[in-house]
Motif scaffolding. Structure first.
Motif, PDB file in Angstrom:
ATOM      1  N   ASP A  35      -1.777  -2.630   6.566  1.00 61.28           N
ATOM      2  CA  ASP A  35      -2.480  -3.674   5.819  1.00 61.28           C
ATOM      3  C   ASP A  35      -3.560  -3.044   4.932  1.00 61.28           C
ATOM      4  O   ASP A  35      -4.515  -2.447   5.426  1.00 61.28           O
ATOM      5  CB  ASP A  35      -3.103  -4.668   6.799  1.00 61.28           C
ATOM      6  N   PHE A  36      -3.418  -3.215   3.626  1.00 64.16           N
ATOM      7  CA  PHE A  36      -4.348  -2.643   2.654  1.00 64.16           C
ATOM      8  C   PHE A  36      -5.790  -3.076   2.934  1.00 64.16           C
ATOM      9  O   PHE A  36      -6.701  -2.248   2.963  1.00 64.16           O
ATOM     10  CB  PHE A  36      -3.935  -3.052   1.233  1.00 64.16           C
ATOM     11  N   GLU A  37      -6.015  -4.371   3.114  1.00 64.41           N
ATOM     12  CA  GLU A  37      -7.370  -4.907   3.319  1.00 64.41           C
ATOM     13  C   GLU A  37      -8.031  -4.316   4.568  1.00 64.41           C
ATOM     14  O   GLU A  37      -9.235  -4.076   4.582  1.00 64.41           O
ATOM     15  CB  GLU A  37      -7.329  -6.437   3.422  1.00 64.41           C
ATOM     16  N   PRO A  52     -18.247  10.102   6.496  1.00 60.82           N
ATOM     17  CA  PRO A  52     -17.431  10.267   5.283  1.00 60.82           C
ATOM     18  C   PRO A  52     -15.998  10.722   5.521  1.00 60.82           C
ATOM     19  O   PRO A  52     -15.087  10.327   4.787  1.00 60.82           O
ATOM     20  CB  PRO A  52     -18.202  11.282   4.444  1.00 60.82           C
ATOM     21  N   GLY A  53     -15.763  11.511   6.544  1.00 56.49           N
ATOM     22  CA  GLY A  53     -14.409  11.987   6.818  1.00 56.49           C
ATOM     23  C   GLY A  53     -13.468  10.837   7.157  1.00 56.49           C
ATOM     24  O   GLY A  53     -12.367  10.729   6.615  1.00 56.49           O
ATOM     25  N   LYS A  54     -13.920   9.963   8.042  1.00 62.56           N
ATOM     26  CA  LYS A  54     -13.093   8.810   8.424  1.00 62.56           C
ATOM     27  C   LYS A  54     -13.003   7.803   7.282  1.00 62.56           C
ATOM     28  O   LYS A  54     -11.984   7.145   7.115  1.00 62.56           O
ATOM     29  CB  LYS A  54     -13.641   8.159   9.682  1.00 62.56           C
ATOM     30  N   ALA A  55     -14.075   7.681   6.507  1.00 65.83           N
ATOM     31  CA  ALA A  55     -14.048   6.781   5.346  1.00 65.83           C
ATOM     32  C   ALA A  55     -12.961   7.241   4.380  1.00 65.83           C
ATOM     33  O   ALA A  55     -12.127   6.446   3.938  1.00 65.83           O
ATOM     34  CB  ALA A  55     -15.405   6.760   4.657  1.00 65.83           C
ATOM     35  N   SER A  56     -12.958   8.519   4.081  1.00 67.90           N
ATOM     36  CA  SER A  56     -11.967   9.087   3.159  1.00 67.90           C
ATOM     37  C   SER A  56     -10.550   8.890   3.678  1.00 67.90           C
ATOM     38  O   SER A  56      -9.639   8.517   2.917  1.00 67.90           O
ATOM     39  CB  SER A  56     -12.252  10.574   2.952  1.00 67.90           C
ATOM     40  N   GLN A  57     -10.358   9.120   4.953  1.00 69.74           N
ATOM     41  CA  GLN A  57      -9.039   8.965   5.578  1.00 69.74           C
ATOM     42  C   GLN A  57      -8.542   7.523   5.425  1.00 69.74           C
ATOM     43  O   GLN A  57      -7.382   7.290   5.094  1.00 69.74           O
ATOM     44  CB  GLN A  57      -9.147   9.349   7.049  1.00 69.74           C
ATOM     45  N   ASN A  58      -9.411   6.552   5.652  1.00 66.17           N
ATOM     46  CA  ASN A  58      -9.013   5.152   5.549  1.00 66.17           C
ATOM     47  C   ASN A  58      -8.810   4.719   4.100  1.00 66.17           C
ATOM     48  O   ASN A  58      -7.892   3.949   3.806  1.00 66.17           O
ATOM     49  CB  ASN A  58     -10.019   4.255   6.264  1.00 66.17           C
ATOM     50  N   PHE A  59      -9.634   5.224   3.188  1.00 66.14           N
ATOM     51  CA  PHE A  59      -9.422   4.927   1.767  1.00 66.14           C
ATOM     52  C   PHE A  59      -8.088   5.502   1.302  1.00 66.14           C
ATOM     53  O   PHE A  59      -7.367   4.883   0.522  1.00 66.14           O
ATOM     54  CB  PHE A  59     -10.555   5.482   0.914  1.00 66.14           C
ATOM     55  N   ALA A  62      -5.354   3.225   2.527  1.00 66.37           N
ATOM     56  CA  ALA A  62      -5.320   2.008   1.710  1.00 66.37           C
ATOM     57  C   ALA A  62      -4.644   2.289   0.372  1.00 66.37           C
ATOM     58  O   ALA A  62      -3.815   1.505  -0.093  1.00 66.37           O
ATOM     59  CB  ALA A  62      -6.736   1.483   1.486  1.00 66.37           C
ATOM     60  N   ARG A  63      -4.968   3.413  -0.216  1.00 70.05           N
ATOM     61  CA  ARG A  63      -4.382   3.788  -1.506  1.00 70.05           C
ATOM     62  C   ARG A  63      -2.866   3.967  -1.387  1.00 70.05           C
ATOM     63  O   ARG A  63      -2.098   3.497  -2.224  1.00 70.05           O
ATOM     64  CB  ARG A  63      -5.027   5.071  -2.016  1.00 70.05           C
ATOM     65  N   GLU A  64      -2.428   4.661  -0.337  1.00 63.36           N
ATOM     66  CA  GLU A  64      -0.998   4.880  -0.132  1.00 63.36           C
ATOM     67  C   GLU A  64      -0.248   3.559   0.056  1.00 63.36           C
ATOM     68  O   GLU A  64       0.846   3.385  -0.463  1.00 63.36           O
ATOM     69  CB  GLU A  64      -0.767   5.800   1.068  1.00 63.36           C
ATOM     70  N   LYS A  70       3.183  -1.414  -4.790  1.00 63.42           N
ATOM     71  CA  LYS A  70       3.419  -1.499  -6.229  1.00 63.42           C
ATOM     72  C   LYS A  70       4.823  -1.010  -6.559  1.00 63.42           C
ATOM     73  O   LYS A  70       5.524  -1.616  -7.365  1.00 63.42           O
ATOM     74  CB  LYS A  70       2.364  -0.662  -6.964  1.00 63.42           C
ATOM     75  N   ARG A  71       5.234   0.084  -5.930  1.00 66.18           N
ATOM     76  CA  ARG A  71       6.593   0.599  -6.152  1.00 66.18           C
ATOM     77  C   ARG A  71       7.632  -0.413  -5.724  1.00 66.18           C
ATOM     78  O   ARG A  71       8.641  -0.615  -6.386  1.00 66.18           O
ATOM     79  CB  ARG A  71       6.796   1.910  -5.394  1.00 66.18           C
ATOM     80  N   THR A  72       7.387  -1.057  -4.585  1.00 69.85           N
ATOM     81  CA  THR A  72       8.330  -2.067  -4.089  1.00 69.85           C
ATOM     82  C   THR A  72       8.424  -3.231  -5.070  1.00 69.85           C
ATOM     83  O   THR A  72       9.506  -3.726  -5.350  1.00 69.85           O
ATOM     84  CB  THR A  72       7.895  -2.578  -2.703  1.00 69.85           C
ATOM     85  N   GLU A  73       7.287  -3.644  -5.619  1.00 67.92           N
ATOM     86  CA  GLU A  73       7.280  -4.726  -6.599  1.00 67.92           C
ATOM     87  C   GLU A  73       8.083  -4.341  -7.837  1.00 67.92           C
ATOM     88  O   GLU A  73       8.863  -5.149  -8.357  1.00 67.92           O
ATOM     89  CB  GLU A  73       5.847  -5.071  -7.017  1.00 67.92           C
ATOM     90  N   ILE A  74       7.907  -3.119  -8.293  1.00 65.87           N
ATOM     91  CA  ILE A  74       8.613  -2.651  -9.493  1.00 65.87           C
ATOM     92  C   ILE A  74      10.106  -2.595  -9.221  1.00 65.87           C
ATOM     93  O   ILE A  74      10.911  -3.031 -10.039  1.00 65.87           O
ATOM     94  CB  ILE A  74       8.070  -1.273  -9.940  1.00 65.87           C
ATOM     95  N   GLU A  75      10.474  -2.061  -8.060  1.00 59.75           N
ATOM     96  CA  GLU A  75      11.897  -1.960  -7.696  1.00 59.75           C
ATOM     97  C   GLU A  75      12.558  -3.338  -7.584  1.00 59.75           C
ATOM     98  O   GLU A  75      13.715  -3.501  -7.887  1.00 59.75           O
ATOM     99  CB  GLU A  75      12.062  -1.186  -6.390  1.00 59.75           C
TER     100      GLU A  75
END
Length: 78
Positions: A35-37, A52-59, A62-64, A70-75
């Motif tokens: 879940d992105f949110e 910051p390490g865990k923040a980066s990991q979670n961001f 979310a990005r992935e 987005k790829r699924t929507e395009i496909e």
């Protein structure tokens, strides 16, 4: 109807209760997997809790998820 755990955590983040938000979010990790949110909120909570390490990991998670969606929507021609 009551708030979801994610909504409760977002409310706690707004009230600057980052540790409580992290505890709630981490305890429901199985439910919000993919879940992105969820990952965005957890990243924000960790960022403001000065982890910051865990923040980066979670961001990154979310990005992935956002890129995959987005790829699924395009496909699917959406």
């Amino acid at each position: 109807m009551g708030r979801s755990n994610l909504d409760t955590a977002k409310h706690l983040i707004k009230r600057r209760k980052f540790d409580l938000a992290i505890n709630i979010l981490e305890s429901y990790e199985d439910i919000y997997e993919g879940d992105f949110e969820y990952y965005l909120a957890l990243g924000v909570a960790y960022l403001y809790a000065d982890v910051p390490g865990k923040a980066s990991q979670n961001f990154r998670s979310a990005r992935e998820i956002k890129i995959k969606n987005k790829r699924t929507e395009i496909e699917n021609g959406v």
